[in-house]
Enzyme design. Structure first.
Site, PDB file in Angstrom:
ATOM      1  N   ARG A  22       0.850  -1.198   0.000  1.00  0.00           N
ATOM      2  CA  ARG A  22       0.000   0.000   0.000  1.00  0.00           C
ATOM      3  C   ARG A  22       0.876   1.235   0.000  1.00  0.00           C
ATOM      4  O   ARG A  22       1.821   1.333   0.780  1.00  0.00           O
ATOM      5  CB  ARG A  22      -0.920   0.025   1.231  1.00  0.00           C
ATOM      6  CG  ARG A  22      -1.878  -1.131   1.234  1.00  0.00           C
ATOM      7  CD  ARG A  22      -2.871  -1.082   2.376  1.00  0.00           C
ATOM      8  NE  ARG A  22      -3.483  -2.409   2.472  1.00  0.00           N
ATOM      9  CZ  ARG A  22      -4.457  -2.752   3.296  1.00  0.00           C
ATOM     10  NH1 ARG A  22      -4.964  -1.854   4.118  1.00  0.00           N
ATOM     11  NH2 ARG A  22      -4.933  -3.982   3.308  1.00  0.00           N
ATOM     12  N   SER A 121      -7.863  -1.855   0.487  1.00  0.00           N
ATOM     13  CA  SER A 121      -8.813  -2.308   1.499  1.00  0.00           C
ATOM     14  C   SER A 121      -9.493  -1.172   2.250  1.00  0.00           C
ATOM     15  O   SER A 121     -10.147  -0.342   1.633  1.00  0.00           O
ATOM     16  CB  SER A 121      -8.092  -3.251   2.445  1.00  0.00           C
ATOM     17  OG  SER A 121      -9.017  -4.055   3.117  1.00  0.00           O
ATOM     18  N   HIS A 122      -9.303  -1.079   3.567  1.00  0.00           N
ATOM     19  CA  HIS A 122     -10.033  -0.069   4.338  1.00  0.00           C
ATOM     20  C   HIS A 122      -9.393   1.320   4.218  1.00  0.00           C
ATOM     21  O   HIS A 122      -9.934   2.285   4.752  1.00  0.00           O
ATOM     22  CB  HIS A 122     -10.116  -0.483   5.813  1.00  0.00           C
ATOM     23  CG  HIS A 122      -8.796  -0.424   6.507  1.00  0.00           C
ATOM     24  ND1 HIS A 122      -7.846  -1.406   6.385  1.00  0.00           N
ATOM     25  CD2 HIS A 122      -8.255   0.522   7.307  1.00  0.00           C
ATOM     26  CE1 HIS A 122      -6.790  -1.066   7.096  1.00  0.00           C
ATOM     27  NE2 HIS A 122      -6.999   0.093   7.658  1.00  0.00           N
ATOM     28  N   ASP A 304     -16.237  -2.610   4.457  1.00  0.00           N
ATOM     29  CA  ASP A 304     -15.176  -1.667   4.063  1.00  0.00           C
ATOM     30  C   ASP A 304     -15.018  -1.655   2.540  1.00  0.00           C
ATOM     31  O   ASP A 304     -15.789  -2.285   1.805  1.00  0.00           O
ATOM     32  CB  ASP A 304     -13.850  -1.997   4.767  1.00  0.00           C
ATOM     33  CG  ASP A 304     -13.187  -3.262   4.255  1.00  0.00           C
ATOM     34  OD1 ASP A 304     -13.911  -4.157   3.788  1.00  0.00           O
ATOM     35  OD2 ASP A 304     -11.938  -3.369   4.315  1.00  0.00           O
ATOM     36  N   ASP A 306     -13.092  -3.046   0.281  1.00  0.00           N
ATOM     37  CA  ASP A 306     -13.010  -4.297  -0.473  1.00  0.00           C
ATOM     38  C   ASP A 306     -13.912  -5.384   0.118  1.00  0.00           C
ATOM     39  O   ASP A 306     -13.819  -6.553  -0.279  1.00  0.00           O
ATOM     40  CB  ASP A 306     -11.560  -4.778  -0.575  1.00  0.00           C
ATOM     41  CG  ASP A 306     -10.966  -5.143   0.779  1.00  0.00           C
ATOM     42  OD1 ASP A 306     -11.430  -4.595   1.798  1.00  0.00           O
ATOM     43  OD2 ASP A 306     -10.047  -5.975   0.820  1.00  0.00           O
ATOM     44  N   ASP A 308     -14.172  -7.085   2.812  1.00  0.00           N
ATOM     45  CA  ASP A 308     -13.803  -8.229   3.657  1.00  0.00           C
ATOM     46  C   ASP A 308     -14.101  -7.945   5.133  1.00  0.00           C
ATOM     47  O   ASP A 308     -14.151  -8.855   5.947  1.00  0.00           O
ATOM     48  CB  ASP A 308     -12.342  -8.671   3.443  1.00  0.00           C
ATOM     49  CG  ASP A 308     -11.332  -7.545   3.604  1.00  0.00           C
ATOM     50  OD1 ASP A 308     -11.733  -6.387   3.858  1.00  0.00           O
ATOM     51  OD2 ASP A 308     -10.120  -7.815   3.462  1.00  0.00           O
ATOM     52  N   ARG A 309     -14.323  -6.670   5.494  1.00  0.00           N
ATOM     53  CA  ARG A 309     -14.644  -6.355   6.892  1.00  0.00           C
ATOM     54  C   ARG A 309     -16.144  -6.241   7.106  1.00  0.00           C
ATOM     55  O   ARG A 309     -16.893  -5.979   6.171  1.00  0.00           O
ATOM     56  CB  ARG A 309     -14.008  -5.019   7.297  1.00  0.00           C
ATOM     57  CG  ARG A 309     -12.504  -5.070   7.295  1.00  0.00           C
ATOM     58  CD  ARG A 309     -11.930  -3.793   7.884  1.00  0.00           C
ATOM     59  NE  ARG A 309     -10.479  -3.875   7.884  1.00  0.00           N
ATOM     60  CZ  ARG A 309      -9.686  -3.222   8.716  1.00  0.00           C
ATOM     61  NH1 ARG A 309     -10.207  -2.389   9.596  1.00  0.00           N
ATOM     62  NH2 ARG A 309      -8.381  -3.363   8.654  1.00  0.00           N
ATOM     63  N   THR A 371      -1.434 -10.876  13.776  1.00  0.00           N
ATOM     64  CA  THR A 371      -2.387 -10.064  13.026  1.00  0.00           C
ATOM     65  C   THR A 371      -2.209 -10.231  11.518  1.00  0.00           C
ATOM     66  O   THR A 371      -1.082 -10.193  11.030  1.00  0.00           O
ATOM     67  CB  THR A 371      -2.187  -8.590  13.423  1.00  0.00           C
ATOM     68  OG1 THR A 371      -2.550  -8.457  14.791  1.00  0.00           O
ATOM     69  CG2 THR A 371      -3.038  -7.663  12.576  1.00  0.00           C
ATOM     70  N   GLU A 400     -10.700 -11.505  13.545  1.00  0.00           N
ATOM     71  CA  GLU A 400      -9.808 -10.513  14.131  1.00  0.00           C
ATOM     72  C   GLU A 400     -10.647  -9.411  14.774  1.00  0.00           C
ATOM     73  O   GLU A 400     -11.774  -9.157  14.355  1.00  0.00           O
ATOM     74  CB  GLU A 400      -8.926  -9.884  13.048  1.00  0.00           C
ATOM     75  CG  GLU A 400      -8.025 -10.859  12.343  1.00  0.00           C
ATOM     76  CD  GLU A 400      -7.016 -10.128  11.465  1.00  0.00           C
ATOM     77  OE1 GLU A 400      -5.926  -9.849  11.981  1.00  0.00           O
ATOM     78  OE2 GLU A 400      -7.330  -9.825  10.311  1.00  0.00           O
ATOM     79  N   LYS A 413     -11.075 -13.025   4.941  1.00  0.00           N
ATOM     80  CA  LYS A 413     -12.198 -12.614   5.756  1.00  0.00           C
ATOM     81  C   LYS A 413     -13.315 -12.172   4.817  1.00  0.00           C
ATOM     82  O   LYS A 413     -13.051 -11.748   3.689  1.00  0.00           O
ATOM     83  CB  LYS A 413     -11.802 -11.538   6.748  1.00  0.00           C
ATOM     84  CG  LYS A 413     -11.140 -10.299   6.190  1.00  0.00           C
ATOM     85  CD  LYS A 413     -10.581  -9.475   7.355  1.00  0.00           C
ATOM     86  CE  LYS A 413     -10.183  -8.088   6.913  1.00  0.00           C
ATOM     87  NZ  LYS A 413      -8.735  -7.856   6.994  1.00  0.00           N
TER      88      LYS A 413
HETATM   89  C1  VG1 Z   1      -5.063  -4.035  10.026  1.00  0.00           C
HETATM   90  C2  VG1 Z   1      -5.771  -4.870  11.078  1.00  0.00           C
HETATM   91  C3  VG1 Z   1      -5.612  -6.343  10.743  1.00  0.00           C
HETATM   92  C4  VG1 Z   1      -6.148  -6.610   9.338  1.00  0.00           C
HETATM   93  C5  VG1 Z   1      -5.444  -5.701   8.347  1.00  0.00           C
HETATM   94  C6  VG1 Z   1      -5.994  -5.839   6.938  1.00  0.00           C
HETATM   95  O1  VG1 Z   1      -3.691  -4.310  10.052  1.00  0.00           O
HETATM   96  O2  VG1 Z   1      -5.266  -4.596  12.351  1.00  0.00           O
HETATM   97  O3  VG1 Z   1      -6.294  -7.110  11.711  1.00  0.00           O
HETATM   98  O4  VG1 Z   1      -5.943  -7.955   8.983  1.00  0.00           O
HETATM   99  O5  VG1 Z   1      -5.594  -4.345   8.737  1.00  0.00           O
HETATM  100  O6  VG1 Z   1      -7.349  -5.482   6.882  1.00  0.00           O
HETATM  101  P1  VG1 Z   1      -2.615  -3.353  10.793  1.00  0.00           P
HETATM  102  O7  VG1 Z   1      -1.286  -3.961  10.510  1.00  0.00           O
HETATM  103  O8  VG1 Z   1      -2.818  -1.987  10.228  1.00  0.00           O
HETATM  104  O9  VG1 Z   1      -2.975  -3.380  12.244  1.00  0.00           O
HETATM  105  V1  VG1 Z   1      -7.968  -4.872   5.406  1.00  0.00           V
HETATM  106  O10 VG1 Z   1      -9.636  -4.901   5.527  1.00  0.00           O
HETATM  107  O11 VG1 Z   1      -7.227  -3.298   5.367  1.00  0.00           O
HETATM  108  O12 VG1 Z   1      -7.234  -5.872   4.270  1.00  0.00           O
HETATM  109 CO    CO Z   2     -10.605  -4.788   3.759  1.00  0.00          CO
END
Ligand code: VG1
Ligand code: CO
Length: 586
Positions: A22, A121-122, A304, A306, A308-309, A371, A400, A413
């Protein structure tokens, strides 16, 4: 097809984090940035003897800004790398769980060897925000660390990339097959069909339809202008018969609604960002009830970018993600997918121990992993995919604290799965009791049986990277030295640095977060985020257990406040980062 070889040179910093690479969108758009990374992925695949030559590759994303351009580039590079067939969802769209379903289940006889998910993703999207690429393997799951390590090695020595630049840009807006000659083709197919087919094998759609048509039931699903829109409309309103308009913000937008939207383009389903949904469900961003002048739906959910959340709510009630996981597992016998019994479950380390309590009582194997979803894959595949001689833990549910929940029907997810799992549980309980059962009812019943793990996560976003690393080092240096000492009247049992040994393949992941565990089971955890693109984000996770005969209806954010005070003392966070208060509490 004619292949051009383009000279290039390594670009620093092309290292995937918790979930893919990213970066700021403009950085991704700069000369050779995307091409370098995509070529490094292909070089890795070829080095690992993945059947790229003549094979099938999936390419799609979450609809964010620059996806149309990036997808065309990846298609042209795929053919240059020897791929025979490229699959795309309509509009270049596939949610992350749908991508996983497509890789695993589509096209018997010429299955794909993997796929590129064009998504951060988010993270927010747009020219001034974030872009990302994830590569998922043949099992439908994120690349494991041994593979991303190889990709990083390639990015550091890359000297050229290959591209079929004579192929014209293709219209991906509707189902069609393009025959490009030389045995190469691109097939565009409906982005929902494969995921829907898999979900139909997991749930009893008739029974969920019964719940949705119950006179007292009503629901709202906020897609936050991410990729979930087409899926939610087709599945929830179409297949399951929810009223038209139940799915909100259901048209995917390149900037997820941008600064104009209530959530400022940050399609992240939590109490802070899912502003519209949280308000419509009669809550404020602390998760406390507020007055509403409109009827409040009985069930609410959000996804979110994509998809998955997931966030799950009932009227004026928030289900914390760690609880959601434990409650789905506790009620898994109501879900057809697990009719022969659940064999395994898992959570990420910072996720609350609510799951462990359920697993212990039910005699289900329970795992704690670092994680990131990639760590669940080996457990799910054990005994089925890669390790036929190993013990199998499937069927399997995992999750998670970061609003991610799923099972082994795919290897990601799955936001839609979580919503359907809850609707299925509510449907079966409502059938049995005769009157509508809500998430709040399920939660109260659960806590009375298992006790409650009060929980909160504080995020300190955009802090200085060097300073936060210094802070983590200071705490790491003290690992193992605080046992027996008292903090705020609580005795420290252990303080350590979490390290994971994969029980299936023995691979070791070090330095996965700092843990302080107290004698009464309370936990304080610190991690640095691995999904940000600028500066650092410190995540502080707080958990306090209250037994089933204790006080079960307090406010979660209040209960963990004393722990937060201890955490700030242990970390000296205010001194290191200059921050008095967290950016986000969830
Ligand atoms: C975060 C979350 C983690 C999740 C990841 C991807 O990671 O804490 O639990 O799997 O995002 O989610 P980090 O390293 O920022 O804590 V997604 O929906 O952005 O693929
Ligand atoms: Co996501």
């Amino acid at each position: 097809l004619s292949v051009s070889t383009v000279p290039t040179a390594p670009i620093a910093g092309q290292k995937p984090g918790t979930s893919g690479l990213r970066k700021k969108t403009k950085e991704f758009m700069s000369a050779n940035y995307l091409a370098n990374y995509v070529q490094s992925v292909f070089n890795t695949l070829i080095e690992m003897k993945t059947p790229v030559q003549g094979g099938t590759l999936v390419v799609s994303g979450d609809g964010r800004f620059w996806n149309p351009e990036a997808i065309q580039i990846i298609i042209k590079m795929a053919f240059a790398a020897g791929v025979g067939r490229v699959w795309c969802g309509t509009g270049g769209l596939l949610s992350t769980p749908a991508m996983s379903a497509v890789i695993r289940a589509r096209g018997k006889g010429f299955e794909s060897f993997g796929g590129f998910i064009c998504s951060a993703s988010h993270n927010p999207g747009g020219i001034n925000d974030d872009y990302g690429i994830k590569y998922n393997c043949e099992n439908g799951g994120p690349s494991p660390e041994k593979m991303t390590d190889l990709m990083v090695e390639w990015t550091a020595k890359i000297a050229e990339y290959k591209i079929c630049d004579k192929i014209p840009d293709l219209d991906l807006s509707k189902p069609i097959t393009y025959d490009l000659g030389d045995g190469k083709s691109v097939e565009v197919f409906d982005c929902v069909e494969d995921h829907l087919a898999v979900l139909k094998t997991c749930f009893d759609f008739d029974s969920i339809r019964g719940l949705i048509s119950h006179p007292d039931f009503s629901m709202t699903y906020d897609c936050m202008s991410g990729v979930q829109g087409p899926y939610a409309i087709k599945i929830v309103e179409g297949e399951l018969g929810a009223a038209a308009g139940s799915c909100k913000n259901a048209v995917p937008l390149p900037d997820f609604g941008g600064p104009e939207s209530a959530w400022h383009g940050h399609a992240d389903p939590n109490l802070t960002y899912a502003v519209e949904l949280v308000r419509d469900m009669g809550l404020n961003k602390e998760g406390l009830p507020i007055a509403s002048d409109k009827p409040i739906p009985k069930f609410g959910a959000a996804a979110d970018g994509d998809a998955d959340r997931n966030m799950i709510l009932s009227s004026q009630f928030f289900v914390s993600p760690s609880d959601s996981l434990a409650m789905i597992v506790a009620n898994s016998d109501l879900i057809p997918q697990f009719k022969d019994g659940l064999k395994g479950c898992a959570r990420s380390m910072p996720t609350s121990g609510a799951l462990d309590i359920v697993a212990k009582k039910k005699g289900i194997e329970c795992f704690e992993v670092p994680t990131g979803w990639k760590f669940f894959g080996n457990l799910m595949d054990s005994g089925t995919h890669y390790f036929p001689d190993k013990k199998t833990y499937t069927p399997f549910i995992c999750g998670e604290e970061s609003f991610g929940t799923g099972a082994d029907h795919v290897r990601e997810k799955d936001g839609m799965w979580a919503v359907l799992a809850w609707l299925q549980i509510l449907a079966k309980k409502t059938e049995k009791s005769g009157k509508l059962v809500t998430c709040e009812d399920v939660a109260n019943e659960h806590w009375k049986e298992y006790g409650r793990n009060y929980y909160a996560r504080y995020d300190y976003e955009g802090v200085d990277k060097a300073k936060s690393e210094e802070m983590m080092k200071m705490m790491s240096d003290k690992a193992g030295s605080l046992a027996g000492q008292e903090f705020g009247g609580m005795k420290m049992k252990t303080n350590d640095i979490f390290e994971y040994v994969d029980p299936v393949d023995g691979s070791v992941s070090k330095n996965q977060g700092i843990r302080y565990i107290f004698e009464d089971g309370s936990r304080i955890i610190f991690r640095l985020s691995g999904t940000g693109v600028a500066g650092a984000t410190v995540r502080l996770y707080l958990e306090k257990y209250e037994a089933a005969d204790g006080s079960l209806n307090q406010h979660q954010f209040e209960v963990v406040k004393p722990l937060a005070a201890i955490a700030l003392e242990l970390s000296q966070l205010q001194t290191y980062t200059g921050r008095e208060t967290p950016t986000v509490i969830t």
